[in-house]
Design an enzyme around this catalytic site. Structure first.
Site, short mmCIF file in Angstrom:
data_model
loop_
_atom_site.label_atom_id
_atom_site.label_comp_id
_atom_site.label_asym_id
_atom_site.label_seq_id
_atom_site.Cartn_x
_atom_site.Cartn_y
_atom_site.Cartn_z
N ASP A 200 71.30 2.71 68.56
CA ASP A 200 72.72 2.39 68.70
C ASP A 200 73.43 2.18 67.38
O ASP A 200 74.65 2.08 67.35
CB ASP A 200 72.88 1.12 69.55
CG ASP A 200 72.54 1.38 70.99
OD1 ASP A 200 72.89 2.47 71.48
OD2 ASP A 200 71.91 0.53 71.63
N HIS B 50 64.24 -3.95 67.89
CA HIS B 50 63.90 -3.31 69.16
C HIS B 50 62.65 -3.98 69.71
O HIS B 50 61.77 -4.37 68.94
CB HIS B 50 63.65 -1.81 68.97
CG HIS B 50 63.70 -1.05 70.24
ND1 HIS B 50 62.62 -0.95 71.08
CD2 HIS B 50 64.72 -0.39 70.83
CE1 HIS B 50 62.98 -0.25 72.13
NE2 HIS B 50 64.24 0.11 72.02
#
Ligand code: CMC
Length: 431
Positions: free
Chosen positions: A366, A307
């Site tokens: 996700d 991320h």
């Protein structure tokens, strides 16, 4: 925002005192607004790695500590005690609602769920296999044709109507896109159902027989929507802000946000994770795929890992992993258990691997969401649509914040020009 100053001395000795703004929490920011005027240079930060594009009261992330807060409330507390509609109110209006405020807001959202009947005709124009994200973005964009003259972005009441309308209608549009893909008739919304129940009803009910909503499925969806609701200046939210900064119709700006979310480096990752898990297929194949992810000459990346902001566990991933356990246990979808076990094992292998440790690559939101969607019977192509439904309120809160700011400016970055220098036009016969 209190101020300090950051002294910048250029190679030729020109000095600038750049104001430093302090937020409630998080790193200070250097205000470079006058840099070009005083020093004749731009800053350069492709991908906005160290650039704040605005100030915002909505969401705070501490990527080092793995913290996410909406309006100051830790997402873990909201996930445990709140529900999506209450979180929508919190994001849009800044405070948790009183009982009366919540009832009114919930009623307003429930009574804005229907689409103008003419809008359903758009779906007849798509091919049966049109990706639902393409349908979602196109049909939301078309809302600007229905609500152009009646949406005055400078009128707070119009802004409110827009917010309630888009949050209410997005599930209806999403479900219509799904029904087109599966060749079933469109199912109208039911305003007696709550947000997630209504979505499940529109997705899975058919006119021929009764449909019973599974409370665990509704609970899981509601949780996923809470966790996806906002994430400060991510790619799609920044896109919404940028598109709308010109004063564009907000439905068009949300359509732009949906398009940005679709990419696999952003919301499209949930679809990519499932495809990746299916491709890996078996625990024995994990080492091979982890090696591929580490290979510089191979474009393969571990989807659902890493991320831009989190250099620690994504707090949303932990909550979703717990819910994935619950959904798989209670819904008894045994078919999906091997996929979940594969995900758990892949996570463990990657977390022990020096490549991932050194780069602080942890599972993100996700990584597990797709496992839940799949267990609920939602097809892979709809995963990013589900993300859009959750994130829509965040986009809307950011749009409202930006448009309500009287000092707002059109977003217009500059560049480092690397093309040809000045040259003379050459007539075609001489080229
Ligand atoms: N698998 C393998 N290596 C990775 C991965 C990954 N998933 N993510 C980052 N890296 C490596 C990358 O190769 C680079 O290595 P090096 O420093 O040796 O060149 C380093 O880690 C830093 O990566 P980056 O691409 O510079 O980092 P970024 O902040 O620009 O990218 C990211 C962040 C999310 C796009 C990236 O981690 C990624 O592509 N992850 C997979 C896609 C994904 O799961 N996206 C969902 C993000 S969360 C939900 C959302 O935002 O919508």
């Amino acid at each position: 925002m209190s101020q300090d100053a950051f002294r910048l001395i250029s190679p030729n000795g020109t000095e600038s005192a750049l104001p430093v703004h302090k937020g409630t929490t998080g790193p200070d920011v250097i205000d470079i607004g006058k840099l070009y005027r005083e020093q004749g240079v731009f800053t350069y930060d492709p991908g906005f790695v160290a650039t704040g594009s605005c100030s915002s009261d909505i969401t705070f992330i501490d990527g080092e500590e793995g913290v996410l807060m909406y309006r100051g409330y830790p997402v873990e507390q909201l996930a445990e005690h709140s529900n999506f509609i209450e979180v929508c109110y919190l994001l849009l209006y800044g405070e948790l609602p009183t009982k009366d405020e919540l009832e009114k807001f919930d009623h307003s959202v429930r009574t804005h769920t229907m689409l103008n009947e003419g809008m359903l005709n758009f779906f007849k124009g798509f091919r049966y296999d049109a990706h639902p994200m393409a349908q979602l973005s196109a049909v939301v964009g078309s809302m600007s044709a229905y609500y152009h003259d009646t949406t005055d972005i400078h009128d707070p009441q119009h802004r409110d109507i827009f917010a309630h309308r888009i949050v209410a209608k997005l599930p209806t549009i999403a479900a219509a896109a799904y029904k087109l893909n599966v060749g079933q008739p469109f199912i109208y919304p039911r305003n007696d159902l709550n947000y997630s129940e209504n979505l499940l009803h529109m997705l899975f009910a058919v006119p021929a027989e009764p449909y019973e909503i599974d409370p665990i499925a509704a609970e899981a969806l509601d949780l996923l929507f809470i966790l996806h609701a906002d994430h400060e200046q991510n790619c799609s939210t920044s896109t919404v802000r940028m598109a709308a900064s010109s004063g564009a119709n907000p439905y068009s700006a949300i359509a732009a946000g949906i398009s940005a979310l679709w990419g696999p480096a952003h919301g499209g990752a949930n679809e990519a994770v499932l495809k990746m898990l299916e491709e890996i297929g078996d625990v024995s194949q994990i080492p091979k795929y982890v090696e591929k992810a580490k290979d510089r000459d191979d474009p393969f990346r571990l989807m659902g890992f890493g991320h831009r902001v989190y250099k620690n566990f994504d707090p949303r991933a932990k909550i979703i992993r717990k819910m994935a356990h619950k959904v798989l246990e209670r819904l008894g979808q045994r078919d999906d258990t091997p996929l979940f076990d594969l995900a758990l094992e892949l996570e463990q292998v990657a977390l022990k691997d020096p490549f991932f440790i050194e780069r602080n690559l942890y599972p993100n939101v996700d990584f597990y969401s797709g496992v839940i969607y799949r267990a609920l019977g939602i097809p892979t192509s709809m995963f990013t649509v589900m993300f859009s439904i959750g994130r829509c309120v965040g986009w809307t809160a950011h749009w409202t914040e930006m448009i309500s700011d009287p000092s707002g400016k059109i977003s217009r970055p500059r560049q480092l020009y690397t093309g040809p220098a000045n040259r003379d036009y050459v007539a075609v016969k001489d080229r």
